[in-house]
Design a protein around this motif. Structure first.
Motif, PDB file in Angstrom:
ATOM      1  N   ALA A 478      11.204   7.614  -2.713  1.00 14.58           N
ATOM      2  CA  ALA A 478      12.046   5.950  -2.781  1.00 14.58           C
ATOM      3  C   ALA A 478      12.272   5.636  -4.041  1.00 14.58           C
ATOM      4  O   ALA A 478      13.747   4.951  -4.218  1.00 14.58           O
ATOM      5  CB  ALA A 478      10.902   4.987  -2.231  1.00 14.58           C
ATOM      6  N   LEU A 552      17.750   5.244   2.428  1.00 16.12           N
ATOM      7  CA  LEU A 552      17.186   3.857   1.771  1.00 16.12           C
ATOM      8  C   LEU A 552      17.432   2.952   2.749  1.00 16.12           C
ATOM      9  O   LEU A 552      18.684   2.475   3.060  1.00 16.12           O
ATOM     10  CB  LEU A 552      18.041   3.580   0.556  1.00 16.12           C
ATOM     11  CG  LEU A 552      17.350   2.477  -0.221  1.00 16.12           C
ATOM     12  CD1 LEU A 552      15.843   2.797  -0.728  1.00 16.12           C
ATOM     13  CD2 LEU A 552      18.250   2.243  -1.395  1.00 16.12           C
ATOM     14  N   SER A 559      10.524  -2.538  -1.697  1.00 16.64           N
ATOM     15  CA  SER A 559      10.984  -1.916  -2.753  1.00 16.64           C
ATOM     16  C   SER A 559      12.251  -2.715  -3.519  1.00 16.64           C
ATOM     17  O   SER A 559      12.822  -3.358  -2.744  1.00 16.64           O
ATOM     18  CB  SER A 559      11.353  -0.281  -2.669  1.00 16.64           C
ATOM     19  OG  SER A 559      12.817  -0.290  -1.409  1.00 16.64           O
ATOM     20  N   VAL A 570       8.697   0.398  -7.036  1.00 18.61           N
ATOM     21  CA  VAL A 570       8.365   0.678  -5.915  1.00 18.61           C
ATOM     22  C   VAL A 570       7.209   0.144  -5.157  1.00 18.61           C
ATOM     23  O   VAL A 570       6.106   0.436  -5.906  1.00 18.61           O
ATOM     24  CB  VAL A 570       8.627   2.227  -5.474  1.00 18.61           C
ATOM     25  CG1 VAL A 570       8.322   2.455  -3.917  1.00 18.61           C
ATOM     26  CG2 VAL A 570       9.989   2.571  -6.083  1.00 18.61           C
ATOM     27  N   TRP A 572       4.253   0.541  -2.656  1.00 17.70           N
ATOM     28  CA  TRP A 572       3.965   1.518  -1.278  1.00 17.70           C
ATOM     29  C   TRP A 572       2.244   1.388  -1.103  1.00 17.70           C
ATOM     30  O   TRP A 572       1.439   1.449  -1.779  1.00 17.70           O
ATOM     31  CB  TRP A 572       3.971   3.063  -1.715  1.00 17.70           C
ATOM     32  CG  TRP A 572       3.879   4.108  -0.792  1.00 17.70           C
ATOM     33  CD1 TRP A 572       2.524   4.725  -0.820  1.00 17.70           C
ATOM     34  CD2 TRP A 572       4.544   4.561   0.214  1.00 17.70           C
ATOM     35  NE1 TRP A 572       2.499   5.688   0.413  1.00 17.70           N
ATOM     36  CE2 TRP A 572       3.672   5.670   1.016  1.00 17.70           C
ATOM     37  CE3 TRP A 572       6.112   4.264   0.695  1.00 17.70           C
ATOM     38  CZ2 TRP A 572       4.192   6.225   2.118  1.00 17.70           C
ATOM     39  CZ3 TRP A 572       6.323   5.045   1.780  1.00 17.70           C
ATOM     40  CH2 TRP A 572       5.390   5.982   2.553  1.00 17.70           C
TER      41      TRP A 572
END
Length: 706
Positions: A478, A552, A559, A570, A572
């Motif tokens: 990412a 993306l 993000s 980012v 997560w």
């Protein structure tokens, strides 16, 4: 009802109180320090008054400045929130002397229950069971040590003043009592201005259960059921729920009546909480301190509690509204038999902190974090409530408590409430600083938490297993896609894109060409990510793994990227990761390493990268600051020979102390700080050179002995 109320606090509690004032049509007055000039509570209040610089002692803890703000704004009453002066009897008296209504209990009740020693003696006389411990106030270090020996370890050291876990120390080794008493006194003195301590027997695997009470000025006292607060770290709660999954109706009723008796014993009015310790195997039936049905009074919080929303959700009552009504002289219109608990509610406290496993993976540190909120996403949905003091662009420093917000979920049963809370935390994004959101999600999914098998030691026991040792490859992918998108030209809808303008993909003679993104996160080895194609339709290779298709998605706040910087953030699974790519910094192929709160280009060879706080650069014997803060104690000097585990310095931030200890036997060869020094995260504080190295490399100015 009052016309104007001053809220003598900040952050999420100030926003929470202002919300109820608005609903009641009462004008709200916020106060702010220089650090909070653009804070959310300032913007949401009807008016705001500056009360001083960032230091709490010169702003939020200044009675004189708060009273001046009340006078200037025309306030008739003051709501203290929680923390700061909420349980300060002198503040309550000063408000009364100034003709202001203090929205809380009488000063005498605050003073009595704020002194844990007197409080225990008072409620014991009222027939409430208390935890066995020391007696008498103003005990010396020697008297505390003797009391601990008589009780037998493990024991708990507690400040007589204050609460919130500040200054509390669990001591299992009698040999450590002197050092722990000294540390507890320092923290108590810094937090409450009073270093008086008491010592209590420690109950292994206890549950922490508290009873919410409400009392008016007409002699009516009722309780609103209990809250389970057993999920704690550093004696501070992080998950709370109502009702407790442990209590049966008989125990709930008995503890509720004991809480009412405790409140009556001190002449209490307003909202307050009586906290009990309950042995983990206790059930209804009564006992002598060892059998079923046991519970012990710990202390009374003479204020609104952080976790009050779970009680509001299961009772349907607005506790801030009833604080205001009681303070205005109203009588409670309901009695105990009309109070019912419906459904289940669970709350998670989101704090600005870095949850970091130690190098050996055996322990987890919860260290204060700081930064600017670059992007904010707060959850919504059925049964979800958020009490927050955040907004995008908020500056979060280390001058105040680290709690940022609370996410609360309600459901018809416990399983539903837990499921909704986990989902809500998954939708919570705070980019720009570290938070404990990911840790809370994993904790809520722990089998013991799901089963309701809780105790106050569960978090400490399971923290290492709940803290991932590595970063998921999806996170690296990412981050690379975000960087890729930043390098690509902006595409107009329906417009043709010149394939030669795309930074990756096909080239003459370059079928396999891909953009290389060297990425690094502090404390982790660097990882190379290769991206082929556009960010919205790419093939991503993380390290040596097989390439995978990825794209993306621009929607959502999961993000993001800080504008104008080569730093990528980012989020997560509730954890925010900070990445950098050095190419735009003028040193293609090199890495960026974090140094304090800034980033700088380091050597091309990642092994030699000067990542402060890591193995490289700082040196194996370097002791670094685990958090931005202030050095409060220095116990060593250059030249001292020290042992592994020996405490050398103490760093304090956000009202928490962190002891910096020697990692091995050696000699202190560098010491760069003094008491009062302000330090950045990962700053080198001292260096301890192992004995064998120090002896093998004598000072060049000293002739070697033959």
């Amino acid at each position: 009802m009052f016309d104007t109320v001053l809220v003598a606090n900040r952050g999420e509690i100030a926003v929470r109180v202002i919300r109820t004032l608005r609903e009641l049509g009462v004008r709200s007055v916020a106060v702010y320090s220089d650090a909070d000039a653009d804070a959310r509570h300032v913007r949401e209040a009807d008016t705001a008054v500056r009360i001083g610089p960032a230091a709490a002692a010169e702003s939020y803890l200044s009675i004189e400045r708060l009273l001046d703000a009340a006078a200037r704004s025309g306030a008739q009453a003051v709501h203290p929130g929680y923390g700061f002066l909420a349980e300060n009897a002198a503040f309550a008296r000063a408000c009364a002397d100034a003709g202001l209504v203090f929205i809380g209990p009488p000063a005498d009740a605050i003073e009595l229950m704020g002194d844990k020693i007197r409080a225990k003696e008072t409620v014991r006389a009222a027939g409430v069971p208390v935890v066995p411990g020391s007696s008498g106030s103003g005990l010396s270090d020697e008297q505390l040590i003797e009391a601990a020996r008589q009780i037998g370890t493990p024991v708990l050291l507690k400040p007589s003043a204050g609460g919130g876990g500040k200054g509390m120390r669990l001591v299992r080794d009698e040999a450590l009592l002197a050092d722990e008493i000294a540390a507890a006194r320092r923290e108590a003195r810094g937090s409450f201005g009073d270093d008086t301590l008491l010592v209590e027997r420690w109950v292994d695997q206890p549950r922490h259960i508290e009873i919410q009470i409400l009392a008016d000025g007409h002699g009516n006292v009722i309780h609103l059921g209990e809250r389970e607060c057993s999920l704690q770290r550093r004696h501070q709660k992080i998950i709370e729920e109502a009702p407790s999954p442990f209590l049966d109706e008989a125990t709930r009723s008995a503890m509720g009546q004991a809480a009412v008796q405790a409140a009556r014993s001190c002449g209490y009015t307003g909202a307050g909480t009586v906290e009990f310790i309950v042995p983990g195997d206790a059930r209804s039936g009564g006992g002598d301190g060892q059998g079923p049905g046991d519970y012990f009074f710990m202390e009374m919080n003479t204020r609104l509690q952080v976790e009050h929303p779970v009680t509001e959700l299961v009772t349907g009552l607005d506790l801030v509204e009833w604080q205001l009504r009681v303070a205005a002289g109203e009588q409670l219109p309901f009695s105990q038999r009309y109070i019912t608990l419906t459904g289940h509610a669970v709350e998670a406290r989101i704090c600005a902190e870095t949850v970091r496993a130690t190098a050996d993976g055996e322990r987890v540190d919860f260290l204060p974090s700081a930064g600017t909120v670059a992007a904010l996403g707060e959850p919504t949905g059925e049964g979800v409530r958020v009490d927050s003091g955040l907004s995008a662009g908020s500056e979060v420093g280390t001058a105040y408590d680290p709690m940022l917000a609370k996410v609360i979920a309600y459901g018809p049963d416990r399983a539903t409430a837990l499921r909704r809370l986990r989902a809500a935390l998954a939708e919570t994004t705070i980019l720009g600083l570290d938070t404990n959101t990911g840790f809370l999600r994993r904790l809520l999914a722990h089998p013991d938490v799901v089963a309701g098998a809780l105790d106050t030691g569960l978090v400490d026991r399971e923290a290492a297993a709940l803290t991932p040792a590595s970063i998921p490859p999806e996170v690296y992918g990412a981050a690379a896609l975000l960087r890729q998108a930043a390098l690509e030209p902006a595409a107009e809808p329906g417009a043709w894109t010149d394939p030669f303008s795309v930074p990756t993909g096909w080239r003459l003679g370059g079928r396999d060409a891909a953009t290389v993104h060297p990425l690094r996160v502090p404390g982790h080895d660097p990882v190379t990510v290769r991206v082929r194609g556009r960010a919205q339709d790419a093939e991503v290779t993380v390290g040596d793994a097989e390439p995978v298709a990825a794209r993306l998605l621009p929607s959502g706040a999961a993000s993001g990227e800080l504008p104008g910087a080569s730093r990528v953030l980012v989020e997560w699974a509730g954890v925010t990761y900070a990445f950098t790519h050095a190419a735009e910094a003028g040193a293609a192929g090199s890495w960026l390493a974090r140094e304090g709160d800034a980033w700088r280009v380091t050597d091309h060879d990642p092994v030699e990268a000067a990542l402060r706080g890591g193995v490289a650069g700082a040196g194996a014997g370097a002791l670094t600051a685990p958090m931005p803060g202030t050095v409060t104690v220095v116990k060593a000097a250059v030249g001292d020979r020290v042992s592994a585990g020996q405490g050398l310095l103490v760093v304090e931030a956000m009202k928490m102390e962190h002891v910096i200890a020697a990692a091995h036997d050696g000699t202190v060869t560098e010491l760069d700080v003094t008491p009062g020094s302000t330090v950045a995260m990962d700053q080198v504080l001292a260096v301890v050179t192992p004995h064998e190295v120090a002896e093998a490399e004598p000072d060049a100015a000293t002739p070697a002995k033959s």
